[in-house]
Design a protein around this motif. Structure first.
Motif, PDB file in Angstrom:
ATOM      1  N   ASN A  26      -2.967  12.596  -6.050  1.00  0.00           N
ATOM      2  CA  ASN A  26      -1.761  10.904  -5.834  1.00  0.00           C
ATOM      3  C   ASN A  26      -1.872  10.462  -4.633  1.00  0.00           C
ATOM      4  OD1 ASN A  26      -1.476  11.110  -8.626  1.00  0.00           O
ATOM      5  ND2 ASN A  26       0.304  11.572  -8.207  1.00  0.00           N
ATOM      6  N   ARG A  27      -3.159  11.350  -3.423  1.00  0.00           N
ATOM      7  CA  ARG A  27      -3.185  10.850  -1.703  1.00  0.00           C
ATOM      8  C   ARG A  27      -4.414   9.863  -2.013  1.00  0.00           C
ATOM      9  NH1 ARG A  27      -6.771  14.614  -2.649  1.00  0.00           N
ATOM     10  NH2 ARG A  27      -7.968  15.048  -1.489  1.00  0.00           N
ATOM     11  N   GLU A  28      -4.326   9.079  -1.192  1.00  0.00           N
ATOM     12  CA  GLU A  28      -5.633   8.257  -0.262  1.00  0.00           C
ATOM     13  C   GLU A  28      -6.317   8.960   0.076  1.00  0.00           C
ATOM     14  OE1 GLU A  28      -6.429   4.109   1.246  1.00  0.00           O
ATOM     15  OE2 GLU A  28      -4.202   4.325   0.758  1.00  0.00           O
ATOM     16  N   THR A  29      -7.689   9.987   0.088  1.00  0.00           N
ATOM     17  CA  THR A  29      -8.264  10.139   1.640  1.00  0.00           C
ATOM     18  C   THR A  29      -9.218   9.070   2.192  1.00  0.00           C
ATOM     19  OG1 THR A  29      -9.911  10.973  -0.681  1.00  0.00           O
ATOM     20  CG2 THR A  29      -8.318  12.473  -0.954  1.00  0.00           C
ATOM     21  N   ARG A  30      -9.606   8.112   1.285  1.00  0.00           N
ATOM     22  CA  ARG A  30     -10.906   7.638   2.509  1.00  0.00           C
ATOM     23  C   ARG A  30     -12.008   8.193   2.552  1.00  0.00           C
ATOM     24  NH1 ARG A  30      -7.259   3.630   6.274  1.00  0.00           N
ATOM     25  NH2 ARG A  30      -9.522   3.486   6.341  1.00  0.00           N
ATOM     26  N   LEU A  31     -12.300   9.802   1.746  1.00  0.00           N
ATOM     27  CA  LEU A  31     -12.975  10.531   2.206  1.00  0.00           C
ATOM     28  C   LEU A  31     -14.822   9.627   2.075  1.00  0.00           C
ATOM     29  CD1 LEU A  31     -11.835  14.110   0.754  1.00  0.00           C
ATOM     30  CD2 LEU A  31     -12.773  13.653   3.764  1.00  0.00           C
ATOM     31  N   ARG A  32     -14.791   9.162   0.639  1.00  0.00           N
ATOM     32  CA  ARG A  32     -16.119   8.601   0.197  1.00  0.00           C
ATOM     33  C   ARG A  32     -16.325   7.583   1.445  1.00  0.00           C
ATOM     34  NH1 ARG A  32     -17.016  10.955  -4.227  1.00  0.00           N
ATOM     35  NH2 ARG A  32     -15.093  11.237  -5.470  1.00  0.00           N
ATOM     36  N   SER A  74     -11.049  10.181  12.930  1.00  0.00           N
ATOM     37  CA  SER A  74     -11.308   9.335  12.528  1.00  0.00           C
ATOM     38  C   SER A  74     -10.388   8.869  12.147  1.00  0.00           C
ATOM     39  CB  SER A  74     -11.736   9.010  11.473  1.00  0.00           C
ATOM     40  OG  SER A  74     -12.075   9.706   9.880  1.00  0.00           O
ATOM     41  N   GLU A  75      -9.929   7.138  11.840  1.00  0.00           N
ATOM     42  CA  GLU A  75      -8.970   6.854  11.454  1.00  0.00           C
ATOM     43  C   GLU A  75      -8.643   7.115   9.947  1.00  0.00           C
ATOM     44  OE1 GLU A  75      -5.146   4.748  10.853  1.00  0.00           O
ATOM     45  OE2 GLU A  75      -6.089   4.825  13.373  1.00  0.00           O
ATOM     46  N   ASN A  76      -9.361   6.867   9.101  1.00  0.00           N
ATOM     47  CA  ASN A  76      -9.622   7.829   7.608  1.00  0.00           C
ATOM     48  C   ASN A  76      -8.438   8.838   7.684  1.00  0.00           C
ATOM     49  OD1 ASN A  76     -10.804   5.332   7.478  1.00  0.00           O
ATOM     50  ND2 ASN A  76     -12.241   6.655   6.065  1.00  0.00           N
ATOM     51  N   PHE A  77      -9.238   9.828   8.372  1.00  0.00           N
ATOM     52  CA  PHE A  77      -8.619  10.711   8.833  1.00  0.00           C
ATOM     53  C   PHE A  77      -6.993  10.817   9.242  1.00  0.00           C
ATOM     54  CE2 PHE A  77      -6.732  15.403  10.675  1.00  0.00           C
ATOM     55  CZ  PHE A  77      -7.362  15.849  10.016  1.00  0.00           C
ATOM     56  N   ARG A  78      -6.488   9.768  10.371  1.00  0.00           N
ATOM     57  CA  ARG A  78      -5.321  10.156  10.681  1.00  0.00           C
ATOM     58  C   ARG A  78      -4.524   9.366   9.330  1.00  0.00           C
ATOM     59  NH1 ARG A  78      -7.691   9.348  14.921  1.00  0.00           N
ATOM     60  NH2 ARG A  78      -8.017   7.386  14.977  1.00  0.00           N
ATOM     61  N   ASN A  83       1.185  11.476   5.946  1.00  0.00           N
ATOM     62  CA  ASN A  83       3.099  11.716   5.229  1.00  0.00           C
ATOM     63  C   ASN A  83       2.372  13.366   5.284  1.00  0.00           C
ATOM     64  OD1 ASN A  83       3.408   9.559   5.610  1.00  0.00           O
ATOM     65  ND2 ASN A  83       2.605   8.899   3.353  1.00  0.00           N
ATOM     66  N   ALA A  84       1.738  13.463   5.948  1.00  0.00           N
ATOM     67  CA  ALA A  84       1.878  15.102   5.626  1.00  0.00           C
ATOM     68  C   ALA A  84       2.696  16.436   5.990  1.00  0.00           C
ATOM     69  CB  ALA A  84       0.123  15.491   6.117  1.00  0.00           C
ATOM     70  N   GLY A  85       3.652  15.972   7.338  1.00  0.00           N
ATOM     71  CA  GLY A  85       4.589  17.067   7.184  1.00  0.00           C
ATOM     72  C   GLY A  85       5.941  16.746   6.031  1.00  0.00           C
TER      73      GLY A  85
END
Length: 106
Positions: A26-32, A74-78, A83-85
């Motif tokens: 359910n996460r938003e990865t923005r990898l693509r 990248s901002e995409n990574f951030r 919410n990883a924590g």
């Protein structure tokens, strides 16, 4: 040009596997959106009954190590890890990163 494989190993507390997988599904990865991104997989490994965890690995393939590094800066990574924590209770210890340059691919 060789590819680069980035993996993180996670020891997921026994009984938390479904919740862990749900977070990833359910996460938003923005990898693509990232230049050099090829593919991503979440892998479920064996369960270690004695130590009370199931091993997982996130596995991403990039056209180069530099493309992966650009992703991590990248901002995409951030945004993807913002919410990883909140999910630390699912893990036994911190994720273990491993990076590999592909030498042979058939």
């Amino acid at each position: 040009m060789s590819q680069f494989i980035a993996m993180n190993r996670f020891k997921v507390a026994a009984g938390q596997e479904e919740a862990f997988e749900k977070v990833w599904k359910n996460r938003e990865t923005r990898l693509r959106e990232m230049p050099g991104f090829v593919s991503f997989s979440l892998l479920r490994g064996p369960r270690n009954e004695e130590e009370g965890y199931t091993l997982y690995a996130s596995h991403s393939i990039w056209t180069s190590e530099q493309d992966f590094i650009n992703w991590t800066r990248s901002e995409n990574f951030r945004a993807a890890h913002r919410n990883a924590g909140q999910h630390k209770a699912l893990y036994k210890g911190a994720p273990q990163f491993e990076g590999f340059t592909v030498v042979v691919h058939e």
